[in-house]
Design a protein around this motif. Structure first.
Motif, mmCIF file in Angstrom:
data_model
loop_
_atom_site.group_PDB
_atom_site.id
_atom_site.type_symbol
_atom_site.label_atom_id
_atom_site.label_comp_id
_atom_site.label_asym_id
_atom_site.label_seq_id
_atom_site.Cartn_x
_atom_site.Cartn_y
_atom_site.Cartn_z
ATOM 1 N N UNK A 145 0.828 -1.196 0.000
ATOM 2 C CA UNK A 145 0.000 0.000 0.000
ATOM 3 C C UNK A 145 0.872 1.259 0.000
ATOM 4 N N UNK A 146 1.944 1.251 0.780
ATOM 5 C CA UNK A 146 2.854 2.403 0.790
ATOM 6 C C UNK A 146 3.456 2.653 -0.585
ATOM 7 N N UNK A 147 3.815 1.578 -1.286
ATOM 8 C CA UNK A 147 4.364 1.730 -2.632
ATOM 9 C C UNK A 147 3.336 2.383 -3.564
ATOM 10 N N UNK A 148 2.088 1.953 -3.473
ATOM 11 C CA UNK A 148 1.033 2.535 -4.294
ATOM 12 C C UNK A 148 0.852 4.019 -3.965
ATOM 13 N N UNK A 149 0.864 4.329 -2.681
ATOM 14 C CA UNK A 149 0.696 5.717 -2.261
ATOM 15 C C UNK A 149 1.848 6.591 -2.736
ATOM 16 N N UNK A 150 3.059 6.067 -2.705
ATOM 17 C CA UNK A 150 4.217 6.838 -3.173
ATOM 18 C C UNK A 150 4.055 7.233 -4.631
ATOM 19 N N UNK A 151 3.522 6.332 -5.419
ATOM 20 C CA UNK A 151 3.326 6.606 -6.850
ATOM 21 C C UNK A 151 2.301 7.721 -7.032
ATOM 22 N N UNK A 152 1.203 7.661 -6.317
ATOM 23 C CA UNK A 152 0.115 8.619 -6.534
ATOM 24 C C UNK A 152 0.338 9.946 -5.821
ATOM 25 N N UNK A 153 0.940 9.936 -4.632
ATOM 26 C CA UNK A 153 1.070 11.170 -3.855
ATOM 27 C C UNK A 153 1.813 12.267 -4.613
ATOM 28 N N UNK A 154 2.908 11.928 -5.223
ATOM 29 C CA UNK A 154 3.699 12.941 -5.917
ATOM 30 C C UNK A 154 2.910 13.569 -7.058
ATOM 31 N N UNK A 155 2.294 12.730 -7.874
ATOM 32 C CA UNK A 155 1.506 13.246 -8.984
ATOM 33 C C UNK A 155 0.352 14.108 -8.534
ATOM 34 N N UNK A 156 -0.336 13.686 -7.496
ATOM 35 C CA UNK A 156 -1.472 14.452 -6.982
ATOM 36 C C UNK A 156 -1.008 15.793 -6.429
ATOM 37 N N UNK A 157 0.102 15.796 -5.728
ATOM 38 C CA UNK A 157 0.606 17.041 -5.162
ATOM 39 C C UNK A 157 1.027 18.020 -6.260
ATOM 40 N N UNK A 158 1.651 17.520 -7.316
ATOM 41 C CA UNK A 158 2.039 18.382 -8.441
ATOM 42 C C UNK A 158 0.794 18.934 -9.126
ATOM 43 N N UNK A 159 -0.188 18.072 -9.366
ATOM 44 C CA UNK A 159 -1.433 18.509 -10.002
ATOM 45 C C UNK A 159 -2.139 19.559 -9.147
ATOM 46 N N UNK A 160 -2.259 19.318 -7.858
ATOM 47 C CA UNK A 160 -2.919 20.275 -6.960
ATOM 48 C C UNK A 160 -2.152 21.595 -6.942
ATOM 49 N N UNK A 187 -8.763 17.995 -6.115
ATOM 50 C CA UNK A 187 -7.309 17.812 -5.993
ATOM 51 C C UNK A 187 -6.861 17.896 -4.547
ATOM 52 N N UNK A 188 -7.399 18.867 -3.820
ATOM 53 C CA UNK A 188 -7.052 18.994 -2.403
ATOM 54 C C UNK A 188 -7.574 17.784 -1.631
ATOM 55 N N UNK A 189 -8.773 17.331 -1.959
ATOM 56 C CA UNK A 189 -9.328 16.133 -1.309
ATOM 57 C C UNK A 189 -8.464 14.911 -1.587
ATOM 58 N N UNK A 190 -8.050 14.755 -2.836
ATOM 59 C CA UNK A 190 -7.185 13.624 -3.185
ATOM 60 C C UNK A 190 -5.886 13.683 -2.386
ATOM 61 N N UNK A 191 -5.308 14.865 -2.293
ATOM 62 C CA UNK A 191 -4.073 15.029 -1.520
ATOM 63 C C UNK A 191 -4.283 14.634 -0.064
ATOM 64 N N UNK A 192 -5.369 15.096 0.512
ATOM 65 C CA UNK A 192 -5.673 14.779 1.919
ATOM 66 C C UNK A 192 -5.863 13.274 2.099
ATOM 67 N N UNK A 193 -6.684 12.665 1.247
ATOM 68 C CA UNK A 193 -6.942 11.224 1.369
ATOM 69 C C UNK A 193 -5.670 10.396 1.186
ATOM 70 N N UNK A 194 -4.828 10.779 0.231
ATOM 71 C CA UNK A 194 -3.648 9.963 -0.072
ATOM 72 C C UNK A 194 -2.506 10.162 0.920
#
Length: 169
Positions: free
Chosen positions: A24-39, A69-76
């Motif tokens: 799960x941490x590996x999955x989150x690492x992949x998505x967190x960076x992209x979501x933060x850049x997008x937000x 985007x902010x919600x995604x960042x918070x959730x992830x």
């Protein structure tokens, strides 16, 4: 509590929870960076010269994308906070289940962010109808690739396993 070994992987429930948490941490690492850049990118748009020309509908589409985007960042990122709060309490099962739900909510918010961003961009570039069509294609793509494809692959694999001849025969 007895730690029984899982026959399919030869791991105890504790080892399985540790593995699930690491995956799960590996999955989150992949998505967190992209979501933060997008937000972050979305948050800079109001400071662009053309932003003032957006009409009310376009501003609503933009605001929706920012909220998602902010919600995604918070959730992830929330699983990290959960880990800190539950650390050393011997509740990894609770942590893994909670983090999994948060990750799913984060992915849904990410998909909504992208759909709204596509709607806004295509509406600005080509027109509202094109924006709606592009957003619809994005929605169908997310449903198809993020939901239906994995579920279909899982069903197919289960059918193959259940119809395969037993190895002991």
């Amino acid at each position: 509590m007895t730690d029984h070994t899982s026959p399919d992987r030869g791991e105890t429930p504790t080892e399985r929870m540790d593995r699930n948490w690491e995956e799960l941490l590996q999955e989150l690492r992949v998505t967190q960076t992209g979501v933060q850049i997008l937000a972050g990118f979305l948050l800079t748009l109001p400071f662009q010269q053309r932003f003032g020309t957006l009409d009310r509908l376009e501003r609503g589409e933009y605001a929706g994308a920012v909220v998602c985007a902010v919600s995604a960042t918070i959730f992830l990122i929330a699983p990290v906070s959960s880990h800190r709060l539950l650390f050393r309490r011997h509740e990894k099962d609770v942590l893994v289940a909670l983090a999994s739900r948060l990750a799913k909510a984060g992915l849904a918010a990410l998909a909504a962010t992208i759909v709204l961003a596509v709607l806004l961009v295509f509406s600005l570039l080509v027109g509202q109808v094109a924006g709606l069509v592009a957003a619809g294609v994005a929605v169908l793509s997310f449903i198809g690739l993020w939901v239906m494809l994995p579920l279909s692959a899982s069903r197919s694999a289960r059918r193959r396993r259940s119809s395969a001849p037993s190895q002991g025969a």
